[in-house]
Design an enzyme around this catalytic site. Structure first.
Site, PDB file in Angstrom:
ATOM      1  N   THR A 171      -8.234  20.188  -2.036  1.00 33.18           N
ATOM      2  CA  THR A 171      -6.996  20.406  -3.013  1.00 33.18           C
ATOM      3  C   THR A 171      -7.613  20.878  -4.415  1.00 33.18           C
ATOM      4  O   THR A 171      -8.420  20.056  -4.913  1.00 33.18           O
ATOM      5  CB  THR A 171      -6.405  19.070  -2.892  1.00 33.18           C
ATOM      6  OG1 THR A 171      -5.603  18.660  -1.495  1.00 33.18           O
ATOM      7  CG2 THR A 171      -5.085  19.149  -3.933  1.00 33.18           C
ATOM      8  N   TYR A 173      -1.569  12.374   6.155  1.00 32.08           N
ATOM      9  CA  TYR A 173      -0.413  13.141   5.797  1.00 32.08           C
ATOM     10  C   TYR A 173       0.502  12.887   6.884  1.00 32.08           C
ATOM     11  O   TYR A 173       0.332  12.276   7.777  1.00 32.08           O
ATOM     12  CB  TYR A 173      -0.874  14.495   5.252  1.00 32.08           C
ATOM     13  CG  TYR A 173      -1.822  14.426   4.093  1.00 32.08           C
ATOM     14  CD1 TYR A 173      -1.239  13.915   2.898  1.00 32.08           C
ATOM     15  CD2 TYR A 173      -3.041  14.915   4.262  1.00 32.08           C
ATOM     16  CE1 TYR A 173      -2.218  13.563   1.800  1.00 32.08           C
ATOM     17  CE2 TYR A 173      -3.906  14.869   3.071  1.00 32.08           C
ATOM     18  CZ  TYR A 173      -3.260  14.210   1.873  1.00 32.08           C
ATOM     19  OH  TYR A 173      -4.358  14.123   0.501  1.00 32.08           O
ATOM     20  N   ARG A 219     -17.573  19.497  -0.822  1.00 33.48           N
ATOM     21  CA  ARG A 219     -18.121  19.454  -2.228  1.00 33.48           C
ATOM     22  C   ARG A 219     -19.345  19.899  -2.395  1.00 33.48           C
ATOM     23  O   ARG A 219     -19.478  20.852  -3.790  1.00 33.48           O
ATOM     24  CB  ARG A 219     -18.580  17.934  -2.349  1.00 33.48           C
ATOM     25  CG  ARG A 219     -17.001  17.077  -2.511  1.00 33.48           C
ATOM     26  CD  ARG A 219     -17.338  15.720  -2.377  1.00 33.48           C
ATOM     27  NE  ARG A 219     -17.615  15.206  -0.826  1.00 33.48           N
ATOM     28  CZ  ARG A 219     -17.975  13.940  -0.513  1.00 33.48           C
ATOM     29  NH1 ARG A 219     -17.763  13.020  -1.327  1.00 33.48           N
ATOM     30  NH2 ARG A 219     -18.101  13.839   0.929  1.00 33.48           N
TER      31      ARG A 219
END
Length: 357
Positions: free
Chosen positions: A25, A180, A310
């Site tokens: 995100t 989610y 990351r």
């Protein structure tokens, strides 16, 4: 040679290496229109050296938006904005799938223009807060989707997949992980329904079937995170539930299954023998996953591809760095994973010059 750097030829994917850029995100779209901003195409094009890029989560319906600046893929304007991104990635030699996303209860009226979030059942997240444009806020109790609304959510995923193809994406990844909407149907504590969606895998299966019917199975991946407690999800028997899910969708011939390994279940080892197409492995731990960890998964035969998140934020040229055994720029969550339009940091390019990531 590192197994991460070898080409991959699968049933539906032909990739120059086995390194996948995981979806992350970014929150950089126009908050009113949901159109990705100009930095988005720069960001993804810089990372086109990945065997495959999976985009940030893109909402499939207005009530599926999970925060300020999250992009959509519903309107013609949003499709045009993403077309600029995919054109830039393809011009740089890359391949990119759009991640189809509905957050369910993981949002807030401040994000939804005053609307109440929807979910399988009215179960509130009690011990966490959520970021909104007005600051951190307590979660509210979501409204349970009616059966007809759940069916509408299935169709929303399919419609978004069609828009993704219009926008030039090479395929789509259905986001069924991280607490989610889809995982809320899979969860023991979040699905208290009495209609046909009380069966925990029913909603996920219908979404996969609808999306494959819309754009073709060879363009569809599914991401799952069995036994992942993120966002207050409880799964009492993940092995039974996810075996049932995988057994149901494997005959469809999807492009891939993207499995986040987290918790005690050992999902990669358990599900790999049940999956006949491409498997993508991922670890979701407190620290960025190392190159060695990804290599060990591939060498053990637990996955065909491995996704990094990351490390790609701080190292847009990650595959090139792996190939050159070059040092990696350090991941700094204070600067690299900022909200809004922040988060682009200078990184030391292999040529020695600086660049903007």
């Amino acid at each position: 040679m590192s197994p991460l750097l070898t080409p991959y030829e699968g049933p539906h994917l032909s990739l120059p290496n086995r390194i996948v850029m995981a979806p992350m995100t970014r929150g950089r779209a126009d908050d009113v229109t949901g159109v990705p901003g100009p930095l988005t195409k720069v960001y993804y094009a810089q990372r086109a050296g990945a065997g495959l890029i999976v985009s940030e989560g893109i909402w499939a319906a207005p009530l599926g938006k999970g925060g300020p600046g999250i992009p959509g893929l519903v309107t013609d304007e949003q499709v045009a904005g993403w077309r600029e991104v995919t054109d830039a990635v393809h011009a740089a030699g890359g391949r990119i799938f759009a991640q189809l996303w509905h957050v369910g209860r993981m949002t807030h009226p401040n994000i939804l223009g005053g609307e109440t979030p929807v979910a399988p059942s009215p179960v509130r997240i009690e011990h966490e807060q959520i970021y909104t444009a007005e600051g951190m806020a307590d979660h509210v109790t979501p409204r349970a989707l009616t059966t007809a609304e759940a069916e509408g959510a299935v169709e929303a995923f399919a419609a978004e997949a069609r828009n993704a193809v219009r926008a030039g994406f090479d395929g789509v990844e259905i986001h069924g992980a991280n607490g989610y909407l889809i995982q809320q149907f899979l969860g023991s504590n979040t699905n208290r329904r009495t209609d046909r969606y009380a069966e925990p895998t029913r909603f996920a299966i219908e979404v996969v079937e609808a999306v494959t019917a819309a754009v073709g199975a060879d363009r569809v991946g599914l991401r799952i995170s069995p036994d992942n407690p993120e966002n207050e999800i409880v799964e009492d028997d993940p092995q039974t539930v996810y075996r049932r899910l995988v057994d149901a969708i494997d005959p469809l011939g999807l492009a891939y299954l993207h499995v986040i390994e987290r918790g005690a279940y050992g999902a990669l080892a358990d599900l790999r023998p049940r999956w006949s197409s491409t498997m993508v492995g991922n670890f979701n731990g407190p620290e960025p996953t190392t190159r060695r960890a990804g290599e060990e998964v591939l060498s053990a035969g637990l996955a065909d591809l491995f996704s990094f998140g990351r490390l790609f934020l701080a190292n847009p040229d990650l595959p090139e760095r792996f190939a050159a055994d070059a040092p990696l720029a350090a991941y700094d969550p204070a600067t690299v994973y900022g909200g809004g339009a922040e988060g682009y940091v200078d990184y030391p390019a292999l040529t020695g010059s600086g660049s903007t990531s």
